[in-house]
Write a protein that holds these residues in place. Structure first.
Motif, PDB file in Angstrom:
ATOM      1  N   ARG A 209       0.855  -1.188   0.000  1.00 48.57           N
ATOM      2  CA  ARG A 209       0.000   0.000   0.000  1.00 48.57           C
ATOM      3  C   ARG A 209       0.887   1.233   0.000  1.00 48.57           C
ATOM      4  N   LEU A 210       0.877   1.954  -1.086  1.00 49.21           N
ATOM      5  CA  LEU A 210       1.741   3.121  -1.223  1.00 49.21           C
ATOM      6  C   LEU A 210       1.134   4.324  -0.508  1.00 49.21           C
ATOM      7  N   GLY A 211       1.976   5.036   0.199  1.00 53.44           N
ATOM      8  CA  GLY A 211       1.519   6.224   0.909  1.00 53.44           C
ATOM      9  C   GLY A 211       2.440   7.403   0.660  1.00 53.44           C
ATOM     10  N   ASP A 212       2.400   8.372   1.544  1.00 51.59           N
ATOM     11  CA  ASP A 212       3.217   9.574   1.400  1.00 51.59           C
ATOM     12  C   ASP A 212       4.680   9.294   1.755  1.00 51.59           C
ATOM     13  N   ILE A 213       5.551  10.195   1.322  1.00 54.31           N
ATOM     14  CA  ILE A 213       6.992  10.067   1.516  1.00 54.31           C
ATOM     15  C   ILE A 213       7.438  10.978   2.654  1.00 54.31           C
ATOM     16  N   PRO A 214       8.291  10.495   3.571  1.00 56.47           N
ATOM     17  CA  PRO A 214       8.809  11.360   4.641  1.00 56.47           C
ATOM     18  C   PRO A 214       9.483  12.605   4.062  1.00 56.47           C
ATOM     19  N   LEU A 215       9.267  13.741   4.707  1.00 57.92           N
ATOM     20  CA  LEU A 215       9.763  15.004   4.160  1.00 57.92           C
ATOM     21  C   LEU A 215      11.285  15.085   4.108  1.00 57.92           C
ATOM     22  N   ASP A 216      11.976  14.376   4.999  1.00 60.95           N
ATOM     23  CA  ASP A 216      13.437  14.422   4.914  1.00 60.95           C
ATOM     24  C   ASP A 216      13.932  13.728   3.641  1.00 60.95           C
ATOM     25  N   GLU A 217      13.205  12.689   3.200  1.00 58.88           N
ATOM     26  CA  GLU A 217      13.569  12.032   1.945  1.00 58.88           C
ATOM     27  C   GLU A 217      13.225  12.914   0.749  1.00 58.88           C
ATOM     28  N   VAL A 218      12.125  13.665   0.859  1.00 64.25           N
ATOM     29  CA  VAL A 218      11.764  14.607  -0.206  1.00 64.25           C
ATOM     30  C   VAL A 218      12.845  15.679  -0.332  1.00 64.25           C
ATOM     31  N   ARG A 219      13.310  16.182   0.803  1.00 62.82           N
ATOM     32  CA  ARG A 219      14.353  17.214   0.809  1.00 62.82           C
ATOM     33  C   ARG A 219      15.618  16.699   0.109  1.00 62.82           C
ATOM     34  N   ASP A 220      16.039  15.510   0.461  1.00 65.29           N
ATOM     35  CA  ASP A 220      17.245  14.937  -0.162  1.00 65.29           C
ATOM     36  C   ASP A 220      17.055  14.742  -1.661  1.00 65.29           C
ATOM     37  N   ALA A 221      15.858  14.319  -2.050  1.00 66.98           N
ATOM     38  CA  ALA A 221      15.581  14.095  -3.472  1.00 66.98           C
ATOM     39  C   ALA A 221      15.642  15.395  -4.258  1.00 66.98           C
ATOM     40  N   PHE A 222      15.068  16.468  -3.695  1.00 67.78           N
ATOM     41  CA  PHE A 222      15.119  17.765  -4.368  1.00 67.78           C
ATOM     42  C   PHE A 222      16.569  18.250  -4.512  1.00 67.78           C
ATOM     43  N   VAL A 223      17.304  18.197  -3.430  1.00 67.18           N
ATOM     44  CA  VAL A 223      18.699  18.668  -3.465  1.00 67.18           C
ATOM     45  C   VAL A 223      19.494  17.901  -4.515  1.00 67.18           C
TER      46      VAL A 223
END
Length: 388
Positions: A209-223
């Protein structure tokens, strides 16, 4: 002028994003399933989640992984005639192959499946599909490879199609053939298919079941993603971008796409700082605004289109609150008792449109849906009234 760079973000259904943020676990399970051989749990998988969480992206990634291993990959999206389309893709273009088909009859209402100049009855389809898959596997297994079948939007499949596919895959799995089957869709497939007595084989499917992504992982992905394309994002611009996504996978792509586009265009036109390209706070602010506009058209509108008039009325009652809503308050606003409102509360939770936040309260599970409902309330009320 230097060639224009391609935007690394892909906010389109099924297109591969630059990073599969937060999905390492499910990918590892699938890879392990392929490596462990016939019957491994990762070879029979059910991927569910709300719109925009990346179900189609996962199927695309699974196909890429399988192709790297020289596997045959057959991707389909569920709609009328699903089993027939699969069969057509498995039939080799050689007259020497003799599938168990019968001459087509021009009689309406018999429920058969057309296949070129032949027809396969719904009763015969599971065995015929199994034979066709088996022949494809005969070729693939000689190369030490296998066959992956993926079906997207499985909640839209006809029952006879899912029976045919599940039966064929089940028998081939029992025969220890090198096959994998992954189906994906909205959470309703759990009650529609996994609880069907005729489809008990699918209950063995590993549920993801796919859900939201932790914001620290989002931050790393953007950078990482901006940096790889020669643009720096940090400070308040990065914070704005990360917070705006709320961890919602499709919003990650939308925000990244629009901020990158605005920043790149501005700096390509000769406004870049001497120390290189970087995202300004204005770039981030404008990019987030553009992403929010697109989110309504791409996610909120289609999600509401699939709901009943009473579902929409329930959501409009929720949208009057700035935060979590009390079930009793929602019922009062709807002019109904709590028992009646709870029917739709359960439906919307199962569909992952809203979520239970405890103490008799619910909140929206899809980011910015409250805002969309408020902005479009008059139209939604009118369409809900017309649908009664």
């Amino acid at each position: 002028m230097s060639p224009r760079k391609a935007n690394p973000f892909k906010p389109t259904a099924g297109r591969m994003p630059p990073l599969l943020v937060g999905r390492d676990g499910i990918i590892d399970d699938f890879v392990e399933g392929l490596d462990d051989g016939p019957g491994a749990p990762g070879r029979l998988m059910c991927v569910t989640g709300a719109r925009g969480v990346g179900k189609t992206v996962m199927l695309t990634e699974f196909g890429r992984i399988a192709k790297e291993r020289k596997w045959g990959v057959v991707d389909e999206t569920a709609s009328d005639g699903l089993a027939k389309r699969l069969l057509e893709r498995f039939v080799p273009d050689r007259p020497s192959v003799n599938l168990s088909v019968k001459p087509s009859l021009s009689v309406a209402g018999l429920g058969g499946f057309s296949l070129g100049e032949a027809s396969v009855s719904s009763q015969r389809m599971p065995l015929t599909l199994r034979e066709a898959m088996g022949r494809r596997l005969d070729v693939l297994e000689r190369r030490k490879a296998g066959l992956l079948i993926t079906v997207d939007e499985a909640q839209s499949a006809a029952r006879e199609d899912m029976v045919a596919i599940a039966t064929a895959v089940q028998h081939l799995t029992r025969e220890e053939r090198n096959i994998a089957f992954v189906f994906a869709g909205l959470p309703t497939i759990v009650s529609k298919w996994l609880n069907d007595d005729v489809l008990t084989f699918l209950r063995r499917a590993q549920s993801e079941r796919l859900g939201d992504i932790p914001l620290d992982e989002v931050r790393d992905a953007f950078v990482d993603t901006f940096e790889e394309s020669g643009i720096v994002i940090d400070g308040d611009a990065l914070r704005m971008a990360v917070d705006a996504t709320e961890g919602y996978p499709f919003m990650i792509q939308l925000v990244g796409y629009h901020i990158w586009r605005i920043s790149y265009r501005r700096q390509r036109d000769g406004k870049a700082a001497e120390n290189g390209m970087s995202v300004s706070e204005d770039d981030a602010r404008e990019g987030v605004s553009n992403a929010l506009s697109r989110l309504g058209d791409a996610v909120h509108g289609p999600e509401l289109d699939g709901l009943s008039p009473v579902d929409k009325t329930y959501l409009l009652a929720m949208a009057q609150d700035d935060g979590p809503s009390s079930t009793s308050t929602i019922a009062e606003r709807m002019g109904k008792d709590v028992g009646y409102a709870n029917i739709y509360r359960t439906r919307l939770i199962d569909a992952q449109v809203i979520r239970d936040v405890g103490y008799g309260k619910v909140d929206f599970a899809i980011p910015y849906l409250r805002r969309y409902l408020r902005e479009h309330a008059a139209y939604i009320r009118m369409s809900a009234h017309d649908g009664r």
